[in-house]
Scaffold this motif. Structure first.
Motif, short mmCIF file in Angstrom:
data_model
loop_
_atom_site.label_atom_id
_atom_site.label_comp_id
_atom_site.label_asym_id
_atom_site.label_seq_id
_atom_site.Cartn_x
_atom_site.Cartn_y
_atom_site.Cartn_z
N MET A 133 0.82 -1.22 0.00
CA MET A 133 0.00 0.00 0.00
C MET A 133 0.85 1.27 0.00
O MET A 133 0.62 2.16 -0.83
N PRO A 134 1.84 1.41 0.90
CA PRO A 134 2.70 2.60 0.82
C PRO A 134 3.45 2.69 -0.51
O PRO A 134 3.63 3.79 -1.05
N PHE A 135 3.88 1.54 -1.04
CA PHE A 135 4.59 1.53 -2.30
C PHE A 135 3.69 2.00 -3.44
O PHE A 135 4.11 2.80 -4.29
N LEU A 136 2.45 1.54 -3.47
CA LEU A 136 1.51 1.96 -4.52
C LEU A 136 1.23 3.46 -4.43
O LEU A 136 1.10 4.14 -5.45
N ASN A 137 1.12 3.97 -3.22
CA ASN A 137 0.93 5.42 -3.06
C ASN A 137 2.14 6.18 -3.60
O ASN A 137 2.00 7.23 -4.24
N GLU A 138 3.32 5.64 -3.35
CA GLU A 138 4.54 6.31 -3.80
C GLU A 138 4.67 6.29 -5.31
O GLU A 138 5.05 7.29 -5.93
N ILE A 139 4.34 5.16 -5.96
CA ILE A 139 4.49 5.12 -7.41
C ILE A 139 3.44 6.00 -8.09
O ILE A 139 3.66 6.48 -9.20
N ILE A 156 3.86 -3.24 -12.48
CA ILE A 156 3.98 -3.62 -11.08
C ILE A 156 2.60 -3.86 -10.46
O ILE A 156 2.42 -4.76 -9.62
N ALA A 157 1.60 -3.10 -10.89
CA ALA A 157 0.24 -3.30 -10.36
C ALA A 157 -0.30 -4.66 -10.75
O ALA A 157 -0.97 -5.33 -9.95
N ASN A 158 -0.02 -5.10 -11.97
CA ASN A 158 -0.49 -6.41 -12.41
C ASN A 158 0.17 -7.54 -11.63
O ASN A 158 -0.46 -8.56 -11.33
N LEU A 159 1.45 -7.38 -11.29
CA LEU A 159 2.13 -8.40 -10.49
C LEU A 159 1.54 -8.47 -9.08
O LEU A 159 1.35 -9.57 -8.53
#
Length: 300
Positions: A133-139, A156-159
């Motif tokens: 979740m923090p990583f997705l917010n950052e990207i 990366i979202a698909n993985l």
């Protein structure tokens, strides 16, 4: 290999590491940490090794090691200190950096290696909430400032989505009780950002609820089809970029009029678009607004 980004501006290094470009320049001059290359037009750029190095420096510096001490380390010494920190504090401290590099280089193998190392120590729920979740917010921010492209984000979202599906399937082997609360999860018409909602589907199944996942781009009138089969439904939707042609309040009013008004059903709403909701204009007995997925998870 032509798709792999190999040249980075100092602003890219700032966006990835969180260290200000001004600070990177000072460190570069004072400690000779990097040797940037130059284009034919004399514009400075950095290679992938420099990006990896600034990520490692950022990790050590954020954990209390002074830059003067870091600068005195050899390349092997720097890597060793990072490994020792990871061993001491936990692999999750380095996971975000590995995920960034996997995304940047479209490296599925590195992503899986990172995930497999994490899953040996943590539950999937911990990995998703504390790391993904923090990583997705950052990207999302990296995309906004043009440091990465939509291709990186989709890759990366698909993985991550694959890992959610795998863990959902494990839960579906032992189905929830028939008398449990019925949830129906969907995204509005033309909305395709579904990771948050898909993870919520996993959490609902984890807690033993009956959860039906409709997925992307569902017209409001299609929700009536569920009402022909089930009573006391809690509809759940995630508003990220849609609705765009109408206000969020108008959209919620349409859901209320066409779906909720003459039923015992309710609607839970979360996502970035909830900031546009005027709560005094909605029926709070029928529609509940959550400011974040974690807020919603806390009441399950």
């Amino acid at each position: 290999m032509n798709n792999i980004k190999t040249e980075f501006t100092i602003k890219d290094l700032e966006n990835f590491s969180g260290i200000k470009a001004h600070t990177i320049r000072i460190w570069e001059k004072r400690y000779n940490l990097f040797e940037p290359n130059r284009t034919d037009s004399n514009i400075r750029y950095y290679d992938i090794e420099s990006l990896q190095k600034i990520l490692n420096i950022s990790l050590l510096n954020n954990n209390g090691l002074k830059i003067s001490k870091i600068a005195a380390l050899s390349e092997k010494g720097l890597e060793q200190h990072v490994k020792e920190l990871i061993f001491k504090e936990g692999f999750e401290n380095q996971a975000a950096n590995s995920l960034k590099l996997a995304m940047l280089n479209f490296d599925e193998s590195l992503f899986n290696k990172t995930y497999n190392s994490l899953i040996q120590q943590f539950s999937f729920r911990t990995i998703f909430t504390k790391i993904f979740m923090p990583f997705l917010n950052e990207i999302g921010i990296l995309w906004q400032v043009n440091t990465i492209t939509p291709a990186h984000e989709h890759f990366i979202a698909n993985l991550i989505e694959q890992k959610i599906h795998i863990n959902i399937e494990k839960l579906q082997v032992s189905q929830s009780k028939e008398e449990a609360q019925k949830f129906v999860l969907y995204l509005p018409l033309n909305e395709i950002h579904e990771l948050g909602l898909l993870y919520l589907h996993f959490e609902l199944l984890f807690y033993g609820h009956n959860s039906i996942y409709l997925g992307q781009s569902v017209p409001v009138e299609n929700l009536n089809d569920l009402q022909k089969v089930y009573d006391n439904i809690c509809f759940v939707t995630y508003l990220t970029v849609e609705p765009s042609k109408e206000t969020v309040d108008v959209y919620l009013k349409n859901v209320y009029t066409q779906v909720l008004k003459k039923s015992n059903d309710t609607l839970w709403v979360f996502g970035t678009k909830t900031n546009q909701i005027e709560e005094d204009l909605i029926d709070t007995a029928k529609v509940k607004v959550f400011k974040s997925p974690l807020e919603l998870l806390n009441i399950l």
